[in-house]
Design an enzyme around this catalytic site. Sequence first.
Site, PDB file in Angstrom:
ATOM      1  N   ASP A  11       0.804  -1.227   0.000  1.00 21.13           N
ATOM      2  CA  ASP A  11       0.000   0.000   0.000  1.00 21.13           C
ATOM      3  C   ASP A  11       0.834   1.273   0.000  1.00 21.13           C
ATOM      4  O   ASP A  11       0.393   2.320   0.470  1.00 21.13           O
ATOM      5  CB  ASP A  11      -1.031  -0.008   1.138  1.00 21.13           C
ATOM      6  CG  ASP A  11      -0.424   0.183   2.511  1.00 21.13           C
ATOM      7  OD1 ASP A  11       0.722  -0.246   2.714  1.00 21.13           O
ATOM      8  OD2 ASP A  11      -1.086   0.781   3.386  1.00 21.13           O
ATOM      9  N   ASP A  16       6.738  -0.436   2.557  1.00 20.22           N
ATOM     10  CA  ASP A  16       6.160  -1.310   1.519  1.00 20.22           C
ATOM     11  C   ASP A  16       7.126  -1.442   0.333  1.00 20.22           C
ATOM     12  O   ASP A  16       7.355  -2.543  -0.186  1.00 20.22           O
ATOM     13  CB  ASP A  16       4.840  -0.744   0.999  1.00 20.22           C
ATOM     14  CG  ASP A  16       3.738  -0.774   2.038  1.00 20.22           C
ATOM     15  OD1 ASP A  16       3.667   0.159   2.841  1.00 20.22           O
ATOM     16  OD2 ASP A  16       2.970  -1.754   2.052  1.00 20.22           O
ATOM     17  N   ASP A  40      -1.574   3.563   2.513  1.00 14.21           N
ATOM     18  CA  ASP A  40      -0.610   4.449   3.171  1.00 14.21           C
ATOM     19  C   ASP A  40       0.197   5.244   2.129  1.00 14.21           C
ATOM     20  O   ASP A  40       1.429   5.257   2.141  1.00 14.21           O
ATOM     21  CB  ASP A  40       0.321   3.586   4.037  1.00 14.21           C
ATOM     22  CG  ASP A  40       1.274   4.422   4.875  1.00 14.21           C
ATOM     23  OD1 ASP A  40       1.069   5.643   4.971  1.00 14.21           O
ATOM     24  OD2 ASP A  40       2.229   3.835   5.416  1.00 14.21           O
ATOM     25  N   TRP A  79       1.636  10.653   6.617  1.00 13.85           N
ATOM     26  CA  TRP A  79       2.237   9.362   6.280  1.00 13.85           C
ATOM     27  C   TRP A  79       2.172   9.137   4.775  1.00 13.85           C
ATOM     28  O   TRP A  79       3.128   8.703   4.153  1.00 13.85           O
ATOM     29  CB  TRP A  79       1.497   8.208   6.956  1.00 13.85           C
ATOM     30  CG  TRP A  79       1.536   8.154   8.436  1.00 13.85           C
ATOM     31  CD1 TRP A  79       1.815   9.170   9.306  1.00 13.85           C
ATOM     32  CD2 TRP A  79       1.246   7.002   9.241  1.00 13.85           C
ATOM     33  NE1 TRP A  79       1.711   8.721  10.590  1.00 13.85           N
ATOM     34  CE2 TRP A  79       1.374   7.402  10.594  1.00 13.85           C
ATOM     35  CE3 TRP A  79       0.890   5.685   8.966  1.00 13.85           C
ATOM     36  CZ2 TRP A  79       1.165   6.530  11.645  1.00 13.85           C
ATOM     37  CZ3 TRP A  79       0.672   4.805  10.007  1.00 13.85           C
ATOM     38  CH2 TRP A  79       0.811   5.211  11.339  1.00 13.85           C
ATOM     39  N   THR A 127       1.224  -6.367   2.471  1.00 11.26           N
ATOM     40  CA  THR A 127       1.810  -5.402   3.410  1.00 11.26           C
ATOM     41  C   THR A 127       0.940  -4.153   3.569  1.00 11.26           C
ATOM     42  O   THR A 127       1.404  -3.121   4.053  1.00 11.26           O
ATOM     43  CB  THR A 127       3.247  -5.014   2.981  1.00 11.26           C
ATOM     44  OG1 THR A 127       3.200  -4.444   1.671  1.00 11.26           O
ATOM     45  CG2 THR A 127       4.168  -6.216   2.988  1.00 11.26           C
ATOM     46  N   ASN A 175      -3.411  -1.301   9.225  1.00 12.02           N
ATOM     47  CA  ASN A 175      -3.806  -2.063   8.032  1.00 12.02           C
ATOM     48  C   ASN A 175      -5.166  -2.738   8.208  1.00 12.02           C
ATOM     49  O   ASN A 175      -5.868  -3.008   7.232  1.00 12.02           O
ATOM     50  CB  ASN A 175      -2.745  -3.118   7.672  1.00 12.02           C
ATOM     51  CG  ASN A 175      -1.536  -2.488   7.007  1.00 12.02           C
ATOM     52  OD1 ASN A 175      -1.604  -1.373   6.497  1.00 12.02           O
ATOM     53  ND2 ASN A 175      -0.424  -3.215   7.016  1.00 12.02           N
ATOM     54  N   TRP A 241       7.895  -3.034   9.885  1.00 13.03           N
ATOM     55  CA  TRP A 241       6.597  -3.698   9.731  1.00 13.03           C
ATOM     56  C   TRP A 241       6.595  -4.602   8.489  1.00 13.03           C
ATOM     57  O   TRP A 241       6.494  -5.820   8.586  1.00 13.03           O
ATOM     58  CB  TRP A 241       5.495  -2.633   9.579  1.00 13.03           C
ATOM     59  CG  TRP A 241       5.300  -1.733  10.742  1.00 13.03           C
ATOM     60  CD1 TRP A 241       4.947  -2.088  12.007  1.00 13.03           C
ATOM     61  CD2 TRP A 241       5.415  -0.291  10.751  1.00 13.03           C
ATOM     62  NE1 TRP A 241       4.830  -0.958  12.794  1.00 13.03           N
ATOM     63  CE2 TRP A 241       5.099   0.147  12.058  1.00 13.03           C
ATOM     64  CE3 TRP A 241       5.734   0.652   9.780  1.00 13.03           C
ATOM     65  CZ2 TRP A 241       5.107   1.495  12.417  1.00 13.03           C
ATOM     66  CZ3 TRP A 241       5.740   1.994  10.138  1.00 13.03           C
ATOM     67  CH2 TRP A 241       5.442   2.400  11.436  1.00 13.03           C
ATOM     68  N   ASP A 242       6.664  -3.971   7.339  1.00 14.06           N
ATOM     69  CA  ASP A 242       6.482  -4.707   6.085  1.00 14.06           C
ATOM     70  C   ASP A 242       7.732  -5.481   5.690  1.00 14.06           C
ATOM     71  O   ASP A 242       7.644  -6.554   5.082  1.00 14.06           O
ATOM     72  CB  ASP A 242       6.099  -3.727   4.972  1.00 14.06           C
ATOM     73  CG  ASP A 242       4.805  -2.994   5.283  1.00 14.06           C
ATOM     74  OD1 ASP A 242       4.104  -3.410   6.213  1.00 14.06           O
ATOM     75  OD2 ASP A 242       4.502  -2.008   4.586  1.00 14.06           O
TER      76      ASP A 242
HETATM   77  O1  RIB Z   1       0.754  -0.340  10.898  1.00 18.90           O
HETATM   78  C1  RIB Z   1       1.857  -0.389  10.053  1.00 18.90           C
HETATM   79  C2  RIB Z   1       1.409  -0.663   8.622  1.00 18.90           C
HETATM   80  O2  RIB Z   1       0.684   0.466   8.132  1.00 18.90           O
HETATM   81  C3  RIB Z   1       2.550  -0.855   7.664  1.00 18.90           C
HETATM   82  O3  RIB Z   1       2.190  -1.807   6.705  1.00 18.90           O
HETATM   83  C4  RIB Z   1       2.694   0.511   7.042  1.00 18.90           C
HETATM   84  O4  RIB Z   1       3.329   0.441   5.781  1.00 18.90           O
HETATM   85  C5  RIB Z   1       1.263   0.939   6.943  1.00 18.90           C
HETATM   86  O5  RIB Z   1       0.629   0.335   5.819  1.00 18.90           O
HETATM   87 CA    CA Z   2       2.201  -1.046   4.360  1.00 19.68          CA
END
Ligand code: RIB
Ligand code: CA
Length: 304
Positions: A11, A16, A40, A79, A127, A175, A241-242
Amino acid sequence: MSGQPVLMDQDGGGDDFLAAALLLTMDHVETIGIVVTPGDCYIEPAVSVTRKLLDLMDRPDIPVAKSTVRGLNPFPGAWRSLSFAVDHLPVLNDSDTIRTPLVPESGQAFMARVLREAPEPVTVLETGPLTTVAAALEIAPDIEGKIKEIVWMGGALNVPGNVAEPGHDGSAEWNVYWDPFAARRIWETSIPIVLCPLDITNRVPVTTELVRQLGRQRRYPLSDFAAHCYAMVVKESYFFWDVLTAAYVGRPDLFTLREWETVIVTEGPGQGRTRVEPGGRKIMAMDQVDIEAFYAYILEQWAR
Ligand code: RIB
Ligand code: CA
């Protein structure tokens, strides 16, 4: 196929793109497409970055598709704006033209088609929110059997969430919150789910030291790209995260998994929460990771 087929849906966040950059370094993986969901990010620069990244990695053969789904709860504008900055990074802009094409069909139609046509079950690396996957299932319910598993960055099981919005109780991860109904739709399937929740990502921060190490190996284009992406966010609380989620596809041996029974909350102040509840939908969640080995892995993979 020459390796485990993987379809990525991302996203458009900074992490990502880097998750995609990690996936594409994996020798045993055949990436059959990358879908960009408008979560995002702002979708035009996010698609542009994805195509330029594939050019950078000399993989213009991998199709990129733009999803047209919408979420209920938009990501914060600050973001999403990162996608514009990343699109202007020097390492992506040596050429005025992009070789990697954008497929003409929507991301959700593309996903439905490639899964239907796949000769063997495909791993979906997700992701971002699950909205595009849910939309693809709406188009072609039969593809459920073509998904080997969904490896998803999503959820907060036994830790607070990261949504801080008016009226929300803070229990949801973004997400899921973007579209809780899509998550619930996927929870209703029998597709195996491997979750990378905040419980584990909270333990794997993007550190100053790691960003500096990437910068020191910036003679490699992927390290240059990653160092610049992370430099823009390192002052915030930013986590792998991703990228951690993608690392599971390449190095599952670094992780231990644990089974949980969970439900998706779709209404009220806990909207988007992934609640642990006996009798709920069984999922596997990444539980432990060898953090130092993970850092070493990405430094090595991006040294190209
Ligand atoms: O909460 C973190 C997630 O939200 C990650 O995947 C970040 O890229 C956003 O999409
Ligand atoms: Ca993401």
